[in-house]
Scaffold this motif. Structure first.
Motif, mmCIF file in Angstrom:
data_model
loop_
_atom_site.group_PDB
_atom_site.id
_atom_site.type_symbol
_atom_site.label_atom_id
_atom_site.label_comp_id
_atom_site.label_asym_id
_atom_site.label_seq_id
_atom_site.Cartn_x
_atom_site.Cartn_y
_atom_site.Cartn_z
ATOM 1 N N ALA A 141 2.697 8.142 -17.110
ATOM 2 C CA ALA A 141 3.755 7.905 -18.102
ATOM 3 C C ALA A 141 4.175 9.268 -18.623
ATOM 4 N N THR A 142 5.475 9.455 -18.789
ATOM 5 C CA THR A 142 5.947 10.700 -19.397
ATOM 6 C C THR A 142 6.515 10.383 -20.766
ATOM 7 N N VAL A 143 6.039 11.120 -21.778
ATOM 8 C CA VAL A 143 6.382 10.774 -23.156
ATOM 9 C C VAL A 143 6.837 11.996 -23.937
ATOM 10 N N PRO A 144 7.718 11.789 -24.924
ATOM 11 C CA PRO A 144 8.064 12.895 -25.821
ATOM 12 C C PRO A 144 6.843 13.254 -26.676
ATOM 13 N N PHE A 145 6.808 14.488 -27.194
ATOM 14 C CA PHE A 145 5.658 14.916 -28.007
ATOM 15 C C PHE A 145 5.437 13.986 -29.199
ATOM 16 N N ALA A 146 6.543 13.489 -29.782
ATOM 17 C CA ALA A 146 6.432 12.622 -30.963
ATOM 18 C C ALA A 146 5.586 11.375 -30.674
ATOM 19 N N VAL A 147 5.646 10.873 -29.468
ATOM 20 C CA VAL A 147 4.854 9.680 -29.126
ATOM 21 C C VAL A 147 3.367 10.037 -29.081
ATOM 22 N N ILE A 148 3.049 11.202 -28.522
ATOM 23 C CA ILE A 148 1.637 11.630 -28.481
ATOM 24 C C ILE A 148 1.103 11.745 -29.912
ATOM 25 N N ALA A 149 1.904 12.357 -30.787
ATOM 26 C CA ALA A 149 1.472 12.543 -32.180
ATOM 27 C C ALA A 149 1.253 11.206 -32.870
ATOM 28 N N LYS A 150 2.162 10.250 -32.619
ATOM 29 C CA LYS A 150 2.062 8.937 -33.284
ATOM 30 C C LYS A 150 0.792 8.190 -32.875
ATOM 31 N N ILE A 151 0.379 8.340 -31.637
ATOM 32 C CA ILE A 151 -0.780 7.591 -31.131
ATOM 33 C C ILE A 151 -2.035 7.903 -31.949
ATOM 34 N N MET A 152 -2.185 9.153 -32.359
ATOM 35 C CA MET A 152 -3.400 9.528 -33.077
ATOM 36 C C MET A 152 -3.270 9.323 -34.584
ATOM 37 N N ASN A 153 -2.191 8.660 -34.992
ATOM 38 C CA ASN A 153 -1.966 8.373 -36.407
ATOM 39 C C ASN A 153 -2.287 6.925 -36.676
ATOM 40 N N HIS A 154 -3.410 6.647 -37.336
ATOM 41 C CA HIS A 154 -3.698 5.253 -37.688
ATOM 42 C C HIS A 154 -4.110 5.202 -39.152
ATOM 43 N N PRO A 155 -3.494 4.327 -39.953
ATOM 44 C CA PRO A 155 -3.820 4.296 -41.384
ATOM 45 C C PRO A 155 -5.302 4.011 -41.643
ATOM 46 N N GLY B 78 0.808 -1.225 0.000
ATOM 47 C CA GLY B 78 0.000 0.000 0.000
ATOM 48 C C GLY B 78 0.836 1.267 0.000
ATOM 49 N N LEU B 79 1.959 1.256 -0.716
ATOM 50 C CA LEU B 79 2.835 2.439 -0.769
ATOM 51 C C LEU B 79 2.250 3.465 -1.746
ATOM 52 N N PRO B 80 2.105 4.713 -1.309
ATOM 53 C CA PRO B 80 1.393 5.710 -2.135
ATOM 54 C C PRO B 80 2.217 6.363 -3.247
ATOM 55 N N THR B 81 3.529 6.122 -3.284
ATOM 56 C CA THR B 81 4.371 6.729 -4.342
ATOM 57 C C THR B 81 3.825 6.319 -5.718
ATOM 58 N N LYS B 82 3.739 7.305 -6.606
ATOM 59 C CA LYS B 82 3.210 7.020 -7.943
ATOM 60 C C LYS B 82 4.308 6.506 -8.866
ATOM 61 N N VAL B 83 3.988 5.471 -9.629
ATOM 62 C CA VAL B 83 4.931 4.932 -10.619
ATOM 63 C C VAL B 83 4.812 5.757 -11.895
ATOM 64 N N LEU B 84 5.898 6.470 -12.198
ATOM 65 C CA LEU B 84 5.937 7.328 -13.394
ATOM 66 C C LEU B 84 6.864 6.657 -14.417
ATOM 67 N N ALA B 85 6.292 5.988 -15.384
ATOM 68 C CA ALA B 85 7.116 5.316 -16.394
ATOM 69 C C ALA B 85 7.799 6.362 -17.269
ATOM 70 N N ALA B 86 9.145 6.291 -17.336
ATOM 71 C CA ALA B 86 9.916 7.279 -18.100
ATOM 72 C C ALA B 86 10.770 6.565 -19.146
ATOM 73 N N SER B 87 11.452 7.367 -19.952
ATOM 74 C CA SER B 87 12.261 6.830 -21.052
ATOM 75 C C SER B 87 11.379 5.975 -21.965
ATOM 76 N N ILE B 88 10.249 6.548 -22.316
ATOM 77 C CA ILE B 88 9.300 5.888 -23.230
ATOM 78 C C ILE B 88 9.635 6.334 -24.649
ATOM 79 N N ARG B 89 9.797 5.364 -25.519
ATOM 80 C CA ARG B 89 10.285 5.697 -26.868
ATOM 81 C C ARG B 89 9.216 5.562 -27.954
ATOM 82 N N HIS B 90 8.142 4.780 -27.696
ATOM 83 C CA HIS B 90 7.138 4.546 -28.746
ATOM 84 C C HIS B 90 5.790 4.190 -28.122
#
Ligand code: G3P
Length: 214
Positions: A182-196, A155-167
């Motif tokens: 999760a902390t992400v570069p802007f490029a990852v946010i942009a890629k998520i909304m890109n679907h063929p 029950g430890l309250p520290t939040k897990v912040l996933a970093a060094s996310i590349r894709h």
């Protein structure tokens, strides 16, 4: 899951903020160096755009210096979270700052026991670096899973912040593993909304409409 942007670039921060997906910002000395600006001034500017937690890393590496620098960073704005390295001195500074009501983000976490220690010292966030573990041929995501389990076990309250996310797949796996943030570069946010299929579907809808109505 909360989403932070991992950058010190104001334009990218403003863009992500306007998308309505931004809960906070993480910065580090490398990201500030890329911008070539004064760290304190840039942090103040970021805090004017984003109301959520803004991580400000210390440059100092010894306890007393980290403490002084951490307090200085924290005085910039109420939403500053002081980012400290997951070292022995960092741990001590984490405890001291946490006791004084300053939120901390313990960075450069590469093993689950570091995450246990920083949680015991009162850290608000812990930053396991997924991509850099993948870079050396190991599985960064396993670290997220282990930390999640340990924090849930006790029950430890520290939040897990996933970093060094590349894709985007890193982000997906973090969400499935129960990372709080999760902390992400802007490029990852942009890629998520890109679907063929989104693009093809949209093109088809518009072509059908034009054919029927001109
Ligand atoms: O903010 C720290 C972290 O996200 C760095 O990422 O890609 O330099 O390993 P990276």
């Amino acid at each position: 899951m909360e989403l932070y942007i991992d950058t010190a670039n104001l334009d990218q921060i403003r863009q992500a903020h306007e998308l309505g997906v931004l809960d906070g910002v993480t910065t580090n000395p490398t990201l500030i160096a890329k911008e070539g600006v004064d760290y304190g001034t840039r942090l103040a500017d970021i805090c004017k755009v984003v109301a959520g937690p803004v991580s400000a890393e210390v440059i100092a590496t010894t306890y007393h210096e980290m403490l002084a620098e951490g307090k200085d960073r924290a005085s910039i704005a109420d939403n500053i979270v002081v980012k400290l390295p997951s070292t022995i001195d960092g741990l001590r500074a984490c405890k001291a700052l946490s006791d004084q009501g300053v939120r901390t983000n313990m960075t450069l976490c590469f093993q689950a026991l570091q995450a246990l220690m920083v949680a015991k010292a009162g850290a608000y966030l812990v930053s396991p670096f997924i991509g850099r573990i993948d870079d050396i041929g190991e599985d960064g995501m396993e670290l997220i899973v282990k930390i999640r389990q340990i924090y849930d076990n006790y029950g430890l309250p520290t939040k897990v912040l996933a970093a060094s996310i590349r894709h985007p797949n890193h982000l997906l796996q973090c969400a499935l593993a129960g990372a709080d943030v999760a902390t992400v570069p802007f490029a990852v946010i942009a890629k998520i909304m890109n679907h063929p299929l989104t693009d093809i579907g949209l093109e088809q809808f518009l072509a059908d409409y034009r054919k029927a109505f001109g």
